[in-house]
Design an enzyme around this catalytic site. Structure first.
Site, short mmCIF file in Angstrom:
data_model
loop_
_atom_site.label_atom_id
_atom_site.label_comp_id
_atom_site.label_asym_id
_atom_site.label_seq_id
_atom_site.Cartn_x
_atom_site.Cartn_y
_atom_site.Cartn_z
N GLU A 125 12.59 -7.54 3.23
CA GLU A 125 12.98 -7.75 1.84
C GLU A 125 14.23 -8.64 1.76
OE1 GLU A 125 12.28 -4.83 -1.65
OE2 GLU A 125 14.39 -4.53 -1.09
N HIS A 142 -0.11 5.04 22.64
CA HIS A 142 -1.51 5.43 22.49
C HIS A 142 -2.16 4.76 21.28
CE1 HIS A 142 -1.17 8.51 25.63
NE2 HIS A 142 0.04 8.72 25.14
N LYS A 194 5.81 -6.17 -10.60
CA LYS A 194 6.05 -5.05 -11.51
C LYS A 194 5.76 -5.46 -12.95
CE LYS A 194 9.94 -3.29 -8.73
NZ LYS A 194 11.40 -3.04 -8.76
#
Length: 556
Positions: free
Chosen positions: A360, A391, A519
Site C-alpha cells: 500500500e 508444506h 470504495k
C-alpha cells in the site's frame, strides 16, 4: 533486469549505469561462488544491533555492488530525505501532510519537539488510564458487570497492526482482576461478527470502534450491528452506548455524533497514516493485552531503530541495507516477488501486516513530480509461517521457474523466560524450538547453495528431478527473543525500509489513492443491490450481468 533502466541517459558516472554494468558482470555468479571467493563473507555481510542480528550474506551482492547501491542512495539524497522525515515537513505531498509516526514513540522527556511530544503523551496517558481501569475490573458495562471481553472493530491499519502484535505477544499477556479476552473483527460481510457474538455476553463486552476517519463503511457497518445486538439485549438506553463503546479516531465530532462520550474518545492526528498507526491509541488492544509497561517497551524498541536509522552510516544501517538489497533484487536482478518467512508461529500475521505496509505504501506508478516512474516499484510481498510454508509453496521456491527473494526470521531464545506458564514442559518445547531453527537454517542454505548443500555421495546418482539449482537470495533476521521491545524494533525496520525504497523510486509512500476509488464505486452500486435504484445503463456488460444474477433476475 528491469527494462526501464535502458531508458536512462548513458551518463557513465550515473550510479544506475554503474550498477547496470555490475549486473552484466556479476549476474551469472552463483551464491556458492560468492562464498568461495570470500571466506569471511558471513562476517562482512552481517550487522548486529541491540537485540537484532541481520545476515545478508546469502544475497547476490558483492562489495562493489553494495558500494554502488550506497552511491545510488546518496545520489537520491537519502540523508536529506531522512532528515525531512524526522521533522515536521509535509513530505506526504499529495495530501499536504506530515508523516510523523516516529513521533508516536518519542520518550516523554524528548526535548527536540516538546509540543509534539506533549500531544502524543497526553493521548497515550488517556489510553493508559482506560487500560488500568479495565485491568482492575473497575470498568463496568450498563448492568454493572465487569468487562471481560473487548472487541476491536477496524480494518486495514486499524486491524492488521494491532492484531499482528497482540497475537505475536500473547505470551506477555498481563494478569487482570478478571480474565480479559481481546478479539478482532474486520470483514464487512459480517461473518467474523456472526461467529463471535454467539460466544459473548452483551453485559460484559466492550467494543472499540477504531477508524481514523470514523467513516469507513466496513467498520461502521460492523459497529452498527453490534450496537443493535447490545440494545436488543440491554435496551435502548443512553448508558448502553456510553458504557460499551470506545472510539479511536481523528474525528471527535463524528464519535460524539455516533454516541460515544468524550471520556471514551481517544484521538490521533491526520499525520498518522493508518498502516503506521499501531504506535498510537489505535494500539489500544495491544496495551490491553500486554499492559502499559509492555506497550511502552514496544514503543522503545521502535524508537531505538529510529535512532539507528538516523545516526548510522548506510553501510551498517539495517533498514537502509534491507531497502537497497530489495532495490537490487527487484530492479536489477528482476526478482519481483518477495517472501516473508518467520520461523515462529507467534508471527503468524506478520506477512499480512507487511503486505499492507509495503504494497500500500510503495505500490505506486507515479513519481512525486507527477511523471510515470522510471523503475519498477514494490514487488509482490507474500509469506507464511515457515514450517507451514514448507508444506505449501517451498516446492516452487526450490524447483520452480520463479526467482524469489526471501526474508527468514526467528528468535534465538524461547521457552526460557519467567513469564511462561508452561515451564514444566520447557525441555520438550526447547527441542521443538531447535527443530524450527534447524529447518529455518536448512531452507535458507538449500535455497542459496542448491546441490552444493547436499551430500556428495547422495548427489552422485541423484536424478535431475531431485536436484536443486539454488541461487535464490535471502536475508535472515534473528531476534534475541520475541518480546515487546524486539518486535517494536522489527516493525520499525520494515517501516524505514519502505521509506528508503520510496526515496530511490521517487514516490510518495504515505498516500493510497488506489484504495479510494473502489470504495466510491461500491457506494454507487450499493443502492442497485438494495433495490433503491435500477438504472444499469452506465455500467459495463460484465457488471450488469453479475448484478442481474445477484438480484435473481437471471440464472447464474
Amino acid at each position: 533486469m528491469s527494462k526501464s533502466i535502458e531508458q536512462f541517459p548513458k551518463d557513465l558516472s550515473s550510479p544506475l549505469i554503474q550498477i547496470k554494468s555490475s549486473v552484466e558482470k556479476n549476474s551469472k555468479l552463483h551464491i556458492k561462488e560468492l562464498f568461495a571467493l570470500e571466506p569471511e563473507r558471513f562476517h562482512n555481510y552481517s550487522v548486529k544491533f541491540d537485540q537484532l542480528f541481520f545476515d545478508y550474506s546469502k544475497q547476490r551482492v558483492t562489495k562493489n555492488i553494495l558500494e554502488q547501491l550506497v552511491a545510488l542512495a546518496k545520489n537520491k539524497q537519502l540523508t536529506q530525505w531522512i532528515n525531512r522525515l524526522f521533522s515536521q515537513d509535509k513530505i506526504n505531498c499529495t495530501e499536504q501532510r506530515e508523516a510523523m509516526h516516529w513521533a508516536l514513540r518519542l520518550p516523554s522527556e524528548y526535548s527536540k519537539f516538546p509540543e509534539l511530544t506533549k500531544q502524543v503523551h497526553t493521548q497515550l496517558q488517556r489510553m493508559y488510564t482506560l487500560v488500568e481501569k479495565i485491568h482492575a475490573g473497575q470498568y463496568r458495562g450498563a448492568t454493572g458487570e465487569v468487562i471481560q471481553d473487548v472487541v476491536n472493530i477496524g480494518v486495514g491499519g486499524s486491524d492488521l497492526g494491532p492484531h499482528m502484535v497482540t497475537h505475536a505477544l500473547a505470551d506477555f499477556k498481563v494478569k487482570t482482576a478478571k480474565p480479559l479476552n481481546v478479539h478482532f473483527v474486520s470483514t464487512m460481510d459480517g461473518s467474523q461478527l456472526s461467529d463471535l457474538l454467539h460466544q459473548l455476553r452483551p453485559e460484559t463486552t466492550l467494543f472499540i470502534i477504531s477508524s481514523k476517519s470514523f467513516g469507513t463503511i466496513d467498520t461502521l457497518s460492523n459497529a452498527q450491528t453490534v450496537r443493535q445486538w447490545l440494545e436488543k439485549a440491554l435496551g435502548k438506553h443512553d448508558r448502553v452506548v456510553k458504557s460499551h463503546f470506545i472510539g479511536v479516531s481523528t474525528k471527535a465530532e463524528k464519535m460524539t455524533e455516533w454516541g460515544i462520550i468524550p471520556d471514551n474518545q481517544l484521538l490521533l492526528w491526520e499525520w498518522v497514516g493508518g498502516r503506521y498507526s499501531l504506535w498510537s491509541c489505535i494500539g489500544f488492544p495491544i496495551a490491553l493485552t500486554i499492559g502499559i509497561d509492555g506497550f511502552q517497551q514496544l514503543l522503545a524498541g521502535a524508537h531505538a531503530v529510529d535512532e539507528h536509522f538516523q545516526n548510522t552510516s548506510f553501510e551498517r544501517n539495517i533498514p537502509v541495507l534491507m531497502a537497497l538489497l530489495g532495490i537490487w533484487n527487484n530492479n536489477f536482478l528482476n526478482i519481483q516477488t518477495h517472501a516473508v518467512l518467520p520461523y515462529d508461529g507467534r508471527l503468524k500475521y506478520f506477512a499480512a501486516y507487511l503486505q499492507q505496509l509495503e504494497m500500500e505504501s510503495n505500490g505506486k506508478s507515479v513519481q512525486r513530480d507527477g511523471q510515470k516512474v522510471e523503475l519498477d516499484t514494490c514487488p509482490i510481498v507474500w509469506g507464511e509461517v515457515g514450517p507451514n510454508a514448507q508444506h505449501a509453496f517451498y516446492q516452487l521456491l526450490h524447483q520452480g521457474t520463479q526467482a524469489v527473494s526471501c526474508d527468514f526470521m526467528a528468535p534465538i531464545q524461547r521457552y526460557n523466560a519467567d513469564h511462561f506458564t508452561y515451564v514444566e514442559n520447557a525441555e520438550a518445547l526447547i527441542e521443538q524450538h531447535h527443530l524450527a531453527l534447524s529447518n529455518c537454517l536448512a531452507q535458507s542454505r538449500l535455497l542459496a547453495f542448491g546441490n552444493e548443500a547436499l551430500d556428495a555421495a547422495e548427489l552422485k546418482n541423484l536424478p535431475i528431478y531431485k536436484q536443486y539449482e539454488g541461487n535464490q537470495p535471502s536475508s535472515t533476521l534473528l531476534l534475541k527473543e520475541l518480546n515487546p521491545y524486539s518486535l517494536g524494533m522489527l516493525i520499525a525496520l520494515y517501516e524505514h525500509k519502505v521509506f528508503v525504497q520510496s526515496v530511490i523510486w521517487n514516490i510518495n509512500p504515505f498516500d493510497q489513492w488506489g484504495v479510494e476509488k473502489g470504495k466510491q464505486i461500491a457506494d454507487q452500486l450499493l443502492p442497485i443491490l438494495n433495490g433503491v435504484q435500477n438504472d444499469l445503463s452506465t455500467l459495463d456488460a460484465s457488471t450488469r450481468g453479475l448484478i442481474k444474477i445477484l438480484l435473481g433476475k437471471v440464472d447464474g
